[in-house]
Design a protein around this motif. Sequence first.
Motif, short mmCIF file in Angstrom:
data_model
loop_
_atom_site.label_atom_id
_atom_site.label_comp_id
_atom_site.label_asym_id
_atom_site.label_seq_id
_atom_site.Cartn_x
_atom_site.Cartn_y
_atom_site.Cartn_z
N GLY A 1 34.97 15.92 43.83
CA GLY A 1 34.95 14.51 43.46
C GLY A 1 35.43 13.61 44.59
O GLY A 1 35.58 12.41 44.41
N PHE A 2 35.70 14.21 45.75
CA PHE A 2 36.09 13.44 46.93
C PHE A 2 35.07 13.66 48.03
O PHE A 2 34.54 14.75 48.19
N ARG A 50 30.61 2.99 43.10
CA ARG A 50 30.46 3.42 41.71
C ARG A 50 31.77 3.98 41.16
O ARG A 50 32.06 3.86 39.97
N ASN A 80 34.51 9.88 44.81
CA ASN A 80 33.10 9.51 44.60
C ASN A 80 32.82 9.34 43.11
O ASN A 80 33.72 9.49 42.28
N HIS A 136 31.70 12.02 50.50
CA HIS A 136 30.29 11.72 50.23
C HIS A 136 29.52 11.74 51.54
O HIS A 136 30.06 11.33 52.57
N ARG A 151 38.68 22.86 47.95
CA ARG A 151 37.98 21.62 48.24
C ARG A 151 38.38 20.66 47.13
O ARG A 151 38.42 21.05 45.96
N LEU A 152 38.69 19.44 47.48
CA LEU A 152 39.04 18.47 46.46
C LEU A 152 37.74 17.92 45.88
O LEU A 152 37.09 17.04 46.48
N1 CMC Z 1 37.85 18.19 50.09
C1 CMC Z 1 38.41 18.58 51.25
N2 CMC Z 1 37.87 18.39 52.44
C2 CMC Z 1 36.69 17.79 52.48
C3 CMC Z 1 36.02 17.34 51.32
C4 CMC Z 1 36.64 17.56 50.08
N3 CMC Z 1 36.08 17.16 48.95
N4 CMC Z 1 34.85 16.78 51.65
C5 CMC Z 1 34.77 16.85 52.99
N5 CMC Z 1 35.89 17.46 53.49
C6 CMC Z 1 36.21 17.67 54.89
C7 CMC Z 1 35.39 18.82 55.48
O1 CMC Z 1 36.05 20.04 55.35
C8 CMC Z 1 35.25 18.37 56.90
O2 CMC Z 1 36.47 18.63 57.56
P1 CMC Z 1 36.49 19.14 59.10
O3 CMC Z 1 35.95 17.99 59.89
O4 CMC Z 1 37.92 19.44 59.37
O5 CMC Z 1 35.62 20.34 59.13
C9 CMC Z 1 35.12 16.86 56.81
O6 CMC Z 1 35.80 16.50 55.61
C10 CMC Z 1 33.67 16.37 56.76
O7 CMC Z 1 33.05 17.00 55.64
P2 CMC Z 1 31.51 17.40 55.56
O8 CMC Z 1 31.40 18.63 54.72
O9 CMC Z 1 30.93 17.44 56.95
O10 CMC Z 1 30.89 16.16 54.83
P3 CMC Z 1 29.46 16.11 54.17
O11 CMC Z 1 29.00 14.73 54.32
O12 CMC Z 1 28.57 17.19 54.70
O13 CMC Z 1 29.76 16.49 52.66
C11 CMC Z 1 30.16 16.33 50.36
C12 CMC Z 1 29.77 15.59 51.64
C13 CMC Z 1 30.03 15.37 49.18
C14 CMC Z 1 29.23 17.54 50.13
C15 CMC Z 1 31.61 16.82 50.50
O14 CMC Z 1 32.47 15.73 50.73
C16 CMC Z 1 32.07 17.62 49.28
O15 CMC Z 1 31.84 18.84 49.20
N6 CMC Z 1 32.75 16.96 48.28
C17 CMC Z 1 33.15 17.62 47.08
C18 CMC Z 1 31.99 17.80 46.13
C19 CMC Z 1 31.59 16.49 45.46
O16 CMC Z 1 32.42 15.74 44.98
N7 CMC Z 1 30.27 16.23 45.40
C20 CMC Z 1 29.71 15.04 44.76
C21 CMC Z 1 29.17 14.08 45.76
S1 CMC Z 1 28.67 12.53 45.02
C22 CMC Z 1 27.23 12.93 44.17
C23 CMC Z 1 26.14 11.86 44.26
O17 CMC Z 1 26.27 10.85 44.93
O18 CMC Z 1 25.11 12.08 43.61
#
Ligand code: CMC
Length: 445
Positions: free
Chosen positions: A319-320, A331, A376, A322, A316-317
Amino acid sequence: MSDSTATASRTEGAATTGDSLTIRDNRTGQSYDVPISQGTVKAADLGKIRAGDDQPGIAVYDPGFVNTASCKSAVTFIDGEKGILEYRGYPIEQLAEKSSFLEVTYLLIHGELPTREQYESWVHEITYHTFVHENVRNFMEGFRYDAHPMGMLMASVAALSTFYPESRNISDADNRHMQIVRLIAKMPTLGAWSFRHAQGKPYVYPDNDLSYTANFLAMLFRMSEKKFEADERLVKALDVLFILHADHEQNCSTNAVRSVGSSQVDPYSATAAGIAALYGPLHGGANEAVLRMLRRIGSVDKVPEFIEGVKNGKERLMGFGHRVYKNYDPRATIIKKACDDVFEVTGVNPLLQIAQELEKIALEDEYFVQRKLYPNVDFYSGLIYEALSFPPEMFTVLFAIGRTPGWLAQWLELVQDKEQKIARPKQIYTGDRTLDFVPASERWK
Ligand code: CMC
């Protein structure tokens, strides 16, 4: 079954403006008009829809509250599609560029920008409440030598409630104000002491000649200097980071503050609950994960291979992406600029090159473009914190200091909101019923 139309609930204008939802209950054939207000329907209105007089009303199943508004709030506005974040209506970009963290705390708590007199008095109040009772210090010294600073911060903030028992009187506005000032003022002191503790270094008392953020840096890093004055560019960068973290509407920790605060407990205990929520890796820990990822990649030439791993679902990348921001996280753009300022003082963090290459490739790659994945807030913040000599365990403490005014603004809104009730969600019971109890003496024969 009759096919009549019943009104689940009516609010002013709903029936005449057409702002309503018609629900047909196929169990009974009855239809209901449920008013829509500000894009929501009231769960209580759905609760009036029953299959029979002795049946429970319809409830909403929503683990994680992904589509449930728990409150009305005038603190923070987010439009995730357009990448907009505003505190009390002011865009985050303008606040980060032209304001200071203490002015932003005033704005969040009071709802409007201060006059000069109000600002000076606010700064004075916060500055002169930075010290904590000496017993707090003794209490903190009792932690294990390697205690996690976030655990120390959480416990110390909770302990403050025992030093200010009057804080339980949450219906008194002056009293509330006093505790808010104390919490914002003492947070850096407790955060810095939690940091010094793990390093076996003496705790440093606040220096009230310094600004809020400069004083924090002094309490963190001062050794034998008579006066510790951090580089102004670093002070500014950390101040901006605090501003960026100051509020983010109904996130996990804010929800914890509101939920615990809804029992009418004192604000120290409610804030400690917010810190507990932030402690978890899904909330406050992503920037630490970004750093670990960058270290694991190791060099720029390994980036394409890593990206392939992400696209194949092996990685998982961090920091990418949201949950809310689907174009860009405003931000992240500001933090990138702060990165440049910090590295001008500290020298470039070698991991920055890897981060920039990752960002460049990811932003052009179909996989990320299609899924609307952008950097993010956490993508670059860890790099800055590391450049400022913070170990990863401190990252969440910094987040907590920045988020405190947001938690308190939301808490203040909660305790003054006549529509709020003690938080008490429903459940869907899936366990056994009406079993006959057999005493242990008979079961264990
Ligand atoms: N790297 C690779 N693929 C990703 C990533 C990522 N960071 N984030 C989402 N995807 C893919 C995911 O696999 C899915 O693909 P598919 O449709 O083929 O199954 C698609 O993008 C949609 O992802 P999701 O998991 O349904 O999205 P979500 O809104 O549930 O998750 C997230 C949001 C932040 C948990 C997720 O993007 C993630 O795990 N990011 C990495 C961790 C991170 O940086 N977290 C900090 C968030 S900012 C903190 C704050 O605001 O306080």
